[in-house]
Design a protein around this motif. Sequence first.
Motif, mmCIF file in Angstrom:
data_model
loop_
_atom_site.group_PDB
_atom_site.id
_atom_site.type_symbol
_atom_site.label_atom_id
_atom_site.label_comp_id
_atom_site.label_asym_id
_atom_site.label_seq_id
_atom_site.Cartn_x
_atom_site.Cartn_y
_atom_site.Cartn_z
ATOM 1 N N LEU A 502 -4.680 -102.162 -90.969
ATOM 2 C CA LEU A 502 -5.149 -102.554 -91.103
ATOM 3 C C LEU A 502 -5.158 -103.800 -90.555
ATOM 4 O O LEU A 502 -5.952 -104.977 -91.269
ATOM 5 N N LYS A 503 -3.926 -104.505 -90.140
ATOM 6 C CA LYS A 503 -3.367 -106.063 -89.827
ATOM 7 C C LYS A 503 -4.710 -106.250 -89.129
ATOM 8 O O LYS A 503 -5.152 -107.518 -88.551
ATOM 9 N N LYS A 504 -4.866 -104.991 -87.965
ATOM 10 C CA LYS A 504 -5.639 -105.560 -87.086
ATOM 11 C C LYS A 504 -7.171 -105.303 -87.138
ATOM 12 O O LYS A 504 -7.956 -106.389 -87.143
ATOM 13 N N ILE A 505 -7.973 -104.849 -88.270
ATOM 14 C CA ILE A 505 -8.883 -105.031 -89.317
ATOM 15 C C ILE A 505 -8.841 -106.271 -89.652
ATOM 16 O O ILE A 505 -9.864 -107.134 -89.401
ATOM 17 N N CYS A 506 -8.103 -106.895 -90.198
ATOM 18 C CA CYS A 506 -8.005 -108.547 -90.527
ATOM 19 C C CYS A 506 -7.947 -109.240 -89.620
ATOM 20 O O CYS A 506 -9.120 -110.513 -89.250
ATOM 21 N N ASP A 638 3.907 -112.062 -90.233
ATOM 22 C CA ASP A 638 5.428 -110.582 -89.624
ATOM 23 C C ASP A 638 5.370 -110.875 -90.918
ATOM 24 O O ASP A 638 6.068 -111.764 -92.129
ATOM 25 N N TRP A 639 6.125 -109.152 -91.265
ATOM 26 C CA TRP A 639 7.173 -109.067 -92.343
ATOM 27 C C TRP A 639 8.029 -110.011 -93.000
ATOM 28 O O TRP A 639 8.596 -109.980 -93.445
ATOM 29 N N ASN A 640 8.731 -110.966 -91.577
ATOM 30 C CA ASN A 640 9.445 -111.327 -91.404
ATOM 31 C C ASN A 640 9.473 -112.660 -91.755
ATOM 32 O O ASN A 640 8.844 -113.572 -90.545
ATOM 33 N N PRO A 641 9.144 -113.570 -93.093
ATOM 34 C CA PRO A 641 9.199 -114.730 -93.814
ATOM 35 C C PRO A 641 10.135 -116.081 -92.379
ATOM 36 O O PRO A 641 9.449 -116.739 -91.869
ATOM 37 N N ALA A 642 11.244 -115.486 -91.715
ATOM 38 C CA ALA A 642 12.251 -116.216 -90.562
ATOM 39 C C ALA A 642 11.144 -116.199 -89.185
ATOM 40 O O ALA A 642 11.038 -117.522 -89.046
ATOM 41 N N THR A 670 -6.462 -108.911 -98.875
ATOM 42 C CA THR A 670 -6.175 -107.830 -98.094
ATOM 43 C C THR A 670 -4.017 -107.243 -97.930
ATOM 44 O O THR A 670 -3.541 -108.132 -98.336
ATOM 45 N N ILE A 671 -3.796 -106.118 -96.851
ATOM 46 C CA ILE A 671 -1.859 -106.286 -96.008
ATOM 47 C C ILE A 671 -1.561 -107.362 -96.098
ATOM 48 O O ILE A 671 -0.658 -107.434 -95.996
ATOM 49 N N GLU A 672 -2.286 -108.628 -95.398
ATOM 50 C CA GLU A 672 -2.610 -109.323 -95.348
ATOM 51 C C GLU A 672 -1.640 -110.466 -96.563
ATOM 52 O O GLU A 672 -0.390 -111.082 -96.862
#
Length: 804
Positions: A502-506, A638-642, A670-672
């Motif tokens: 899904l991230k790649k589609i975005c 990324d999942w990681n805000p840092a 979207t997932i993003e």
Amino acid sequence: MNRNYRAQGRSTAHILQLFNKKANKPEVEEEKSLDSQESSEGSQSASSSQKNLTNVSNDDKINDSITYNVLIGKKSNKKHKTWDEDGILIVSGTKAVLKDPDGKFLGKLAVTAETATEGSILSMGGKEIQIIDRVSSNIPQKSEKKDVISEPPLKKLKTHNKFIPLSKTGKGLGGLLQNYEPLIMPRPNEEINWTEENCQIRDVSLDACLATVLRPHQRYGLVFLYKCIMGMNDPNYFGAILADEMGLGKTLQCVALTWTLLKQGPYGKAILKRVLVVAPSSLCGNWNNEFIRWLGIHRISPFVIEGKKKPKDFLKSPRASVMIISYEMFVRNFEEVNEIGFDLLICDEGHRLKNSELKSLKMLNQLTCRRRILLTGTPVQNDLQELYTLVDFVNPDILETSNFFRKHYENPIVASQKPDASEEVISLGQERAEELHEKTKVFILRRTNDLINKYLPSKHELVIFCRLTPEQNEIYTKVTDLLIERELLKTNVMPLAIITALKKICNHPNLFLIEKSNLIEELKTTDFCMEKSYESFNYSVKMNVVRALLRELKGTSENVVLVSYFTKTLDLLEKLCNSEGMSSCRLDGSTATTGRTKIVDKFNSKGNTTRVFLLSAKAGGVGLNLVGASRLVLFDSDWNPASDAQAMARIWRDGQKKSVYIYRLLTTGTIEEKIYQRQISKTSLSEAVVDANHLASLKLSTSELKDLFTLTTDTCSLTHDLMDCSCDKEDIENEDKENDVNLDDSRICQLDLQTNSEQPITINQLLRWKHYNYPVSEELLKELLMERVSECITFIFQNSSTEN
């Protein structure tokens, strides 16, 4: 004995944010601010059936080999996994070989560019392997660029070693010392005496060559570190954590402290004889340069362990008092380093030591050196247990045992952050958080970038929401419908392949469609047409936005940094730059460490003709100074805000002369956007945990990703909808505005405008940012160079730090 390591963060992050009380006061007084960011919870697992993607990126070349430190354990579904042993993973293309620390072969497995990254969890038979950190590239990478990267101008290098002697009067220095103030360290208490003899206490002062360049917050930081490692706060503990945000000069503060105590002490003799600096391999050269830059080769001669220079040669160099070594070289040469004996240990990028099972941490703990400084811009990334690991490293046993810490502090604090927590639970959690804050504030110092606002040009942070193209919408919907139809979302485990797809589609639908995967095969069984070509940039809304920005930049003197976590996305961005006639350079995981400095220096030089810097967030998100650009686009998150914060901090740093624009692109609904919501929720939770002065936090975690894979199309910004912002309610009785679907494009909602503007604005404080709904103000779009794509942009959050 096995130890539990929290390999994956919780569904809601329990990050610690400390000392945010007086972050903007440079005076030497108690400053209390510790932001934190969370490391990646999207721990990744590689399927042995997953085949190689087409159009192999630079990271996947068969001739390239990358080595990682890993942890090995039995496969389990436990949340808190147990790791049995250390290991080494050698990745070559899509193949990887697992060995034990002695080099014994343990097995082979298949990987991809996305799964072979730090923090990922891979599967091999009945074992699970977590990648901890990268050791080195075994085979030097060859650049595919035709242009030869020249050495930086010599004149630029000479300025780093230019020193002006200090006269007694301070005259004749061209005003350099007009604002010079001597800096004298605080004296120890009379009750404390580190010497057997009763020596007279003397003043310890900072050399003028350093005192003239230190900014107020750096002077405070130096005094703070001095008191910590001298045991003035507690005679039983000599460690400190300097957790300043990126760009505040943590290295310079340590250089000043090191030089001062190598030459002086309160009892007439130097406190330090030898200093050990351990840093990531890519930053060892930077540490050497910083010592030389601020002190000059005539004052100090650091000894960098690299090539033929071994630790045993350190003692053969009489002028060498500082050894600089990478974490990998330290592990390899531990016995030699330990035999030397050091009086001060400095660990850069110290958050990488958060894993208590890491071999490098275990070896560092074996050093007899009690004076320890840990530097990190992202001190706590997953949970409070990680904070315990870092604190226990610099000041062993100050928080007692790990079990005590978990029961007394972590469990009550975590419980108090749950949405359904009772008043009693919340009260206990706040009490324990304040107790932990009070106990750690004397040796943890955190300041935010607001302290250097007045030294830097203005910064404009933008979160830009973009509507998917019809093609992206179609493919995204087909994938999510397939998941619901196959009932794949009923499990508690979020499949990495689906999230990545899904991230790649975005990013661009073709990034998803060109790969060979089970998901693609499943789609072929539906009515979805796979024969259509999706190669055009027009099929990606974010590519359209970047293309518009590039075209506008042609008429300016500004340069831009494009950041992505996917090498294949960088490939597409590189093609986009070429199609627009914009020259580019690139730094990713395949770029040799020795060549990175040359690429950066050339891009930042005055004569630079390269307009675009393509940057891998994983390979270059830490430590790089890219002030040659004034605009930066974070293409994906990324999942990681840092990790995101590190990547976005590359251009707003010392040396920047232009106003800076930082764009975070998110596809609407979207997932993003939902990953972004999770970042906001976690950061706000962390702020509420320990910061005693934090009055309120933005909580968006009521449903926390339950609809992670659902595409929301009837909104301009799902994030803004969840905020319950007052701008959705204002003028509700006005029938004209009620019936007007085109909202006032210049409407701004900013809450709490009367608050102190100097308070740090973090990602979780979006209520204080400017909010622009669709259609977005033409004036703003013109400033952002995005007038061409006004129809694509549905919503914008904006925060600006203006010049003083």
